[in-house]
Scaffold this motif. Structure first.
Motif, PDB file in Angstrom:
ATOM      1  N   ALA A   1       0.806  -1.217   0.000  1.00 10.02           N
ATOM      2  CA  ALA A   1       0.000   0.000   0.000  1.00 10.02           C
ATOM      3  C   ALA A   1       0.841   1.270   0.000  1.00 10.02           C
ATOM      4  N   ASP A   2       1.911   1.312   0.798  1.00  8.69           N
ATOM      5  CA  ASP A   2       2.725   2.532   0.855  1.00  8.69           C
ATOM      6  C   ASP A   2       3.874   2.530  -0.154  1.00  8.69           C
ATOM      7  N   GLY A   3       3.983   1.497  -0.953  1.00  7.93           N
ATOM      8  CA  GLY A   3       4.987   1.446  -2.004  1.00  7.93           C
ATOM      9  C   GLY A   3       6.405   1.173  -1.540  1.00  7.93           C
ATOM     10  N   LYS A   4       6.576   0.801  -0.275  1.00  6.39           N
ATOM     11  CA  LYS A   4       7.922   0.567   0.249  1.00  6.39           C
ATOM     12  C   LYS A   4       8.427  -0.855  -0.003  1.00  6.39           C
ATOM     13  N   ILE A   5       7.499  -1.765  -0.247  1.00  3.87           N
ATOM     14  CA  ILE A   5       7.885  -3.153  -0.515  1.00  3.87           C
ATOM     15  C   ILE A   5       7.471  -3.496  -1.940  1.00  3.87           C
ATOM     16  N   LYS A   6       8.402  -4.057  -2.680  1.00  2.23           N
ATOM     17  CA  LYS A   6       8.140  -4.376  -4.087  1.00  2.23           C
ATOM     18  C   LYS A   6       8.514  -5.815  -4.381  1.00  2.23           C
ATOM     19  N   VAL A   7       7.688  -6.453  -5.182  1.00  2.00           N
ATOM     20  CA  VAL A   7       8.014  -7.755  -5.751  1.00  2.00           C
ATOM     21  C   VAL A   7       8.158  -7.557  -7.252  1.00  2.00           C
ATOM     22  N   SER A   8       9.371  -7.792  -7.757  1.00  2.00           N
ATOM     23  CA  SER A   8       9.616  -7.615  -9.183  1.00  2.00           C
ATOM     24  C   SER A   8       9.452  -8.952  -9.890  1.00  2.00           C
ATOM     25  N   ASN A   9       8.421  -9.037 -10.695  1.00  2.00           N
ATOM     26  CA  ASN A   9       8.160 -10.245 -11.468  1.00  2.00           C
ATOM     27  C   ASN A   9       8.109  -9.926 -12.956  1.00  2.00           C
ATOM     28  N   THR A  10       9.024  -9.049 -13.388  1.00  2.00           N
ATOM     29  CA  THR A  10       9.145  -8.840 -14.830  1.00  2.00           C
ATOM     30  C   THR A  10       9.855 -10.057 -15.430  1.00  2.00           C
ATOM     31  N   LEU A  11       9.720 -10.228 -16.715  1.00  2.00           N
ATOM     32  CA  LEU A  11      10.371 -11.374 -17.347  1.00  2.00           C
ATOM     33  C   LEU A  11      11.883 -11.284 -17.206  1.00  2.00           C
ATOM     34  N   GLU A  12      12.427 -10.058 -17.296  1.00  2.00           N
ATOM     35  CA  GLU A  12      13.872  -9.889 -17.148  1.00  2.00           C
ATOM     36  C   GLU A  12      14.344 -10.252 -15.746  1.00  2.00           C
ATOM     37  N   SER A  13      13.602  -9.793 -14.720  1.00  2.00           N
ATOM     38  CA  SER A  13      14.021 -10.089 -13.345  1.00  2.00           C
ATOM     39  C   SER A  13      13.910 -11.581 -13.047  1.00  2.00           C
ATOM     40  N   ARG A  14      12.893 -12.228 -13.612  1.00  2.00           N
ATOM     41  CA  ARG A  14      12.748 -13.675 -13.417  1.00  2.00           C
ATOM     42  C   ARG A  14      13.889 -14.425 -14.107  1.00  2.00           C
ATOM     43  N   LEU A  15      14.280 -13.950 -15.284  1.00  2.00           N
ATOM     44  CA  LEU A  15      15.398 -14.577 -15.991  1.00  2.00           C
ATOM     45  C   LEU A  15      16.686 -14.411 -15.188  1.00  2.00           C
ATOM     46  N   ASP A  16      16.905 -13.197 -14.654  1.00  2.00           N
ATOM     47  CA  ASP A  16      18.112 -12.952 -13.862  1.00  2.00           C
ATOM     48  C   ASP A  16      18.143 -13.842 -12.623  1.00  2.00           C
ATOM     49  N   LEU A  17      16.981 -13.983 -11.961  1.00  2.00           N
ATOM     50  CA  LEU A  17      16.914 -14.820 -10.767  1.00  2.00           C
ATOM     51  C   LEU A  17      17.178 -16.279 -11.110  1.00  2.00           C
ATOM     52  N   MET A  18      16.580 -16.731 -12.189  1.00  2.00           N
ATOM     53  CA  MET A  18      16.767 -18.120 -12.608  1.00  2.00           C
ATOM     54  C   MET A  18      18.225 -18.372 -13.005  1.00  2.00           C
ATOM     55  N   ALA A  19      18.811 -17.394 -13.708  1.00  2.00           N
ATOM     56  CA  ALA A  19      20.211 -17.545 -14.124  1.00  2.00           C
ATOM     57  C   ALA A  19      21.125 -17.611 -12.910  1.00  2.00           C
ATOM     58  N   GLN A  20      20.832 -16.792 -11.898  1.00  2.00           N
ATOM     59  CA  GLN A  20      21.650 -16.801 -10.685  1.00  2.00           C
ATOM     60  C   GLN A  20      21.545 -18.145  -9.963  1.00  2.00           C
ATOM     61  N   GLN A  21      20.334 -18.661  -9.862  1.00  2.00           N
ATOM     62  CA  GLN A  21      20.129 -19.924  -9.161  1.00  2.00           C
ATOM     63  C   GLN A  21      20.709 -21.105  -9.934  1.00  2.00           C
ATOM     64  N   MET A  22      20.656 -21.026 -11.241  1.00  2.00           N
ATOM     65  CA  MET A  22      21.088 -22.159 -12.067  1.00  2.00           C
ATOM     66  C   MET A  22      22.516 -22.008 -12.595  1.00  2.00           C
ATOM     67  N   MET A  23      23.223 -20.925 -12.202  1.00  2.00           N
ATOM     68  CA  MET A  23      24.556 -20.681 -12.752  1.00  2.00           C
ATOM     69  C   MET A  23      25.507 -21.870 -12.568  1.00  2.00           C
ATOM     70  N   PRO A  24      25.540 -22.527 -11.370  1.00  2.00           N
ATOM     71  CA  PRO A  24      26.430 -23.700 -11.257  1.00  2.00           C
ATOM     72  C   PRO A  24      26.105 -24.785 -12.276  1.00  2.00           C
ATOM     73  N   GLU A  25      24.811 -25.059 -12.487  1.00  2.00           N
ATOM     74  CA  GLU A  25      24.422 -26.079 -13.461  1.00  2.00           C
ATOM     75  C   GLU A  25      24.763 -25.632 -14.882  1.00  2.00           C
ATOM     76  N   ILE A  26      24.573 -24.331 -15.150  1.00  2.00           N
ATOM     77  CA  ILE A  26      24.881 -23.809 -16.482  1.00  2.00           C
ATOM     78  C   ILE A  26      26.359 -23.979 -16.784  1.00  2.00           C
ATOM     79  N   ARG A  27      27.212 -23.653 -15.788  1.00  2.00           N
ATOM     80  CA  ARG A  27      28.657 -23.766 -15.992  1.00  2.00           C
ATOM     81  C   ARG A  27      29.077 -25.224 -16.218  1.00  2.00           C
ATOM     82  N   VAL A  28      28.479 -26.128 -15.456  1.00  2.00           N
ATOM     83  CA  VAL A  28      28.814 -27.547 -15.626  1.00  2.00           C
ATOM     84  C   VAL A  28      28.383 -28.027 -17.010  1.00  2.00           C
TER      85      VAL A  28
END
Length: 226
Positions: free
Chosen positions: A186-213
């Motif tokens: 309501a006051d705009g102080k807390i944000k959840v970013s669910n843009t496609l780019e942010s989701r891709l970045d999050l997924m890439a960060q979580q999967m980076m070890p698997e990607i490198r392997v």
């Protein structure tokens, strides 16, 4: 019986010959000893200098060997850095290509609607607020509004609480992003970013070890996998 002058001269010559012989023998002995001492001293000096020369060149050889090791280490480090940079560049190119493909998702209405519903419901559960505002691209307003209306009863049934969710008509996301939404409390102080780019970045960060392997194989020098 007195000696004649001839006998005296003869004895004097004999004595002089004897003295001269002794002197010669003494001189030869002195020369021999001097020669021996000279050879000994010369041998000692030669050995000393030889040892100094050997020590000097051993020291030089060690310095050269140390310099070779340092140079080899530097070259290996440079090569390792080049390999790491090449790998990072490859991963960056792969992620950039993935970002370019994100736009195709928004161009598939059926797929994009389902994805948007999931992103909005996830945002509701992440915030757990009774009032939220949703930001989206201007061209996605209809899709987002439909997804909000579909997910409100699903969320309320799950948390046993009401939620007021509305699209922020004053602040739209940039049309340069591929799609998705941002949800604020309501006051705009807390944000959840669910843009496609942010989701891709999050997924890439979580999967980076698997990607490198997958791309480069298992790192044999890595002791821990977590």
């Amino acid at each position: 019986m007195a000696l004649s002058d001839a006998d005296v001269q003869k004895q004097i010559k004999h004595m002089m010959a004897f003295i001269e012989q002794e002197a010669n023998e003494k001189a030869e002995e002195i020369d021999a000893k001097a020669e021996e001492e000279f050879n000994i001293e010369k041998g000692r000096l030669v050995q000393t200098q030889r040892l100094k020369i050997m020590e000097y060149y051993e020291k030089k050889e060690k310095q050269i060997e140390q310099q070779k090791k340092i140079q080899m280490s530097n070259l290996m480090n440079q090569a390792r850095l080049k390999v790491l940079k090449a790998r990072d560049d490859m991963i960056s190119d792969m992620l950039n290509e993935a970002r370019q493909r994100l736009a195709k998702i928004a161009n598939d209405p059926g797929r994009y609607h389902v994805l948007m519903e999931g992103l909005i419901l996830q945002g509701f559960f992440q915030l757990l607020e009774s009032k939220v505002s949703v930001r989206c691209r201007k061209q996605d307003v209809a899709v987002v509004q439909a997804a909000i209306q579909k997910n409100i009863p699903i969320y309320q049934a799950a948390v046993k609480n009401n939620i007021d969710a509305r699209i922020d008509q004053n602040n739209f996301l940039s049309s340069e992003i591929s799609g998705g939404i941002e949800i604020y409390n309501a006051d705009g102080k807390i944000k959840v970013s669910n843009t496609l780019e942010s989701r891709l970045d999050l997924m890439a960060q979580q999967m980076m070890p698997e990607i490198r392997v997958t791309l480069f194989g298992v790192n044999q020098n890595r002791k821990f996998l977590d």
